[in-house]
Write an enzyme that holds these catalytic residues in place. Structure first.
Site, mmCIF file in Angstrom:
data_model
loop_
_atom_site.group_PDB
_atom_site.id
_atom_site.type_symbol
_atom_site.label_atom_id
_atom_site.label_comp_id
_atom_site.label_asym_id
_atom_site.label_seq_id
_atom_site.Cartn_x
_atom_site.Cartn_y
_atom_site.Cartn_z
ATOM 1 C CG ASN A 10 -19.393 57.095 30.158
ATOM 2 O OD1 ASN A 10 -18.307 56.538 29.815
ATOM 3 N ND2 ASN A 10 -20.473 56.783 30.356
ATOM 4 C CD1 TRP A 11 -14.192 59.588 26.091
ATOM 5 C CD2 TRP A 11 -12.217 58.658 25.932
ATOM 6 N NE1 TRP A 11 -13.384 60.537 25.475
ATOM 7 C CE2 TRP A 11 -11.952 59.920 25.594
ATOM 8 C CE3 TRP A 11 -11.063 57.885 25.780
ATOM 9 C CZ2 TRP A 11 -10.798 60.396 24.968
ATOM 10 C CZ3 TRP A 11 -9.828 58.215 25.345
ATOM 11 C CH2 TRP A 11 -9.765 59.769 25.077
ATOM 12 C CE LYS A 12 -22.048 55.877 26.954
ATOM 13 N NZ LYS A 12 -23.312 55.963 26.636
ATOM 14 C CG HIS A 93 -24.028 54.692 32.283
ATOM 15 N ND1 HIS A 93 -24.812 53.999 31.414
ATOM 16 C CD2 HIS A 93 -23.684 55.957 31.848
ATOM 17 C CE1 HIS A 93 -24.743 55.150 30.478
ATOM 18 N NE2 HIS A 93 -24.081 56.081 30.698
ATOM 19 C CD GLU A 95 -24.333 52.860 28.149
ATOM 20 O OE1 GLU A 95 -23.068 52.746 28.343
ATOM 21 O OE2 GLU A 95 -24.761 53.521 27.290
ATOM 22 C CD GLU A 164 -25.683 59.653 31.355
ATOM 23 O OE1 GLU A 164 -25.062 60.255 30.700
ATOM 24 O OE2 GLU A 164 -25.729 58.532 31.516
ATOM 25 N N GLY A 170 -27.352 57.894 23.171
ATOM 26 C CA GLY A 170 -27.043 57.524 21.834
ATOM 27 C C GLY A 170 -27.931 57.297 20.845
ATOM 28 C CB SER A 209 -28.631 62.765 22.361
ATOM 29 O OG SER A 209 -28.749 61.431 21.865
ATOM 30 N N GLY A 230 -21.416 61.043 26.016
ATOM 31 C CA GLY A 230 -20.972 59.871 25.367
ATOM 32 C C GLY A 230 -20.135 59.961 24.176
ATOM 33 N N GLY A 231 -20.981 59.740 23.048
ATOM 34 C CA GLY A 231 -20.359 59.782 21.734
ATOM 35 C C GLY A 231 -19.678 61.045 21.236
#
Ligand code: 13P
Length: 253
Positions: A10-12, A93, A95, A164, A170, A209, A230-231
């Protein structure tokens, strides 16, 4: 649980055209890992180009509107994602639940819109740190599953749940393998309660993470059918290390 391990990046809100090089490298390397299903969810501005850039991996959106069209400035509907070449979309999500105040009912409507448009769905759930500290984590997450899962005919076949924990996203912190196992078991029980036997085949991903260093341990937990990353999905090098860990487990399993 059916199917290959599913590793999704997921590149957000990250990525311009230059980052398609990473997608290309991930796609080329995916040929070495036929026992892993790999996908990326770029920002919607890159979806169409990414579709043209890759051959093997799945491509998806990060959200969709619940309506099919209309006067909703700035929004993207599921049919548009499909038209741009998406195979799936993420919905719910944390966020978006936090910054756009999305409710379970809205997430459910989005999931149903996505399925109707012919997409698969990755539906996210997860507790906050305060909810976990209060001992409410399983109650909160199973209520999210209950309130957000689509009622569409045949939904379980194209649905994945991503667990999640909000406090793990993150932060570099991850739950213990025992906590992940307990939560995935609780989610599974809820899916079977909702969908009957078909609920046994819904993939349940872990996200928060996930890195090369912890991927093998997390992916080996019972009922963990993959990872939403993610990251560590933003470079081919770090993402492929996770795909490689999933492949090694799939060889053994
Ligand atoms: P990180 O892997 O950066 O913690 O993000 C997880 C996530 O939110 C994926 O949807």
């Amino acid at each position: 649980m059916a199917g290959l391990p599913y590793i999704v990046g997921n590149w957000k809100m990250n990525g311009t055209r230059a980052m398609l090089n990473e997608a290309r490298a991930i796609d080329r390397a995916a040929a070495r890992f036929p026992k892993v299903q790999v996908a990326l969810a770029p920002p919607s501005t890159l979806l169409y180009r990414m579709r043209d850039t890759v051959e093997l991996i799945g491509v998806g959106g990060q959200d969709c509107h619940a309506k099919d069209n209309g006067a909703y400035t700035g929004e993207v509907c599921a049919g548009m994602l499909k038209d741009a070449g998406a195979d799936f979309t993420i919905v719910g999500h944390s966020e978006r639940r936090e910054y756009q105040s999305e409710t379970d009912a809205e997430v459910k409507a989005k999931a149903e819109a996505a399925l109707s448009a012919g997409l698969s769905v990755i539906l996210c759930v997860g507790e906050t740190e305060a909810q976990r500290d209060a001992g409410d984590a399983e109650g909160v997450v199973t209520a999210q599953v209950e309130g957000s899962c689509p009622s569409t005919e045949g939904a379980p076949e194209r649905l994945s749940i991503a667990y999640e924990p909000v406090w793990a996203i993150g932060t570099g912190r991850v739950p213990s393998v025992d906590d992940v196992a307990a939560m995935h078991k609780a989610i599974r029980a809820k899916l079977v309660a909702i969908y009957g036997d078909a609920g046994s085949d819904v993939r349940i991903l872990y996200g928060g993470s996930v890195k090369a260093e912890n991927a093998a341990e997390l992916l080996a937990v019972p009922e963990v059918g993959g990872a939403l990353v993610g990251g560590a999905s933003l470079t081919a090098e770090s993402f492929l290390a996770i795909v490689g860990a999933a492949a090694s487990l799939a060889e053994v399993g």
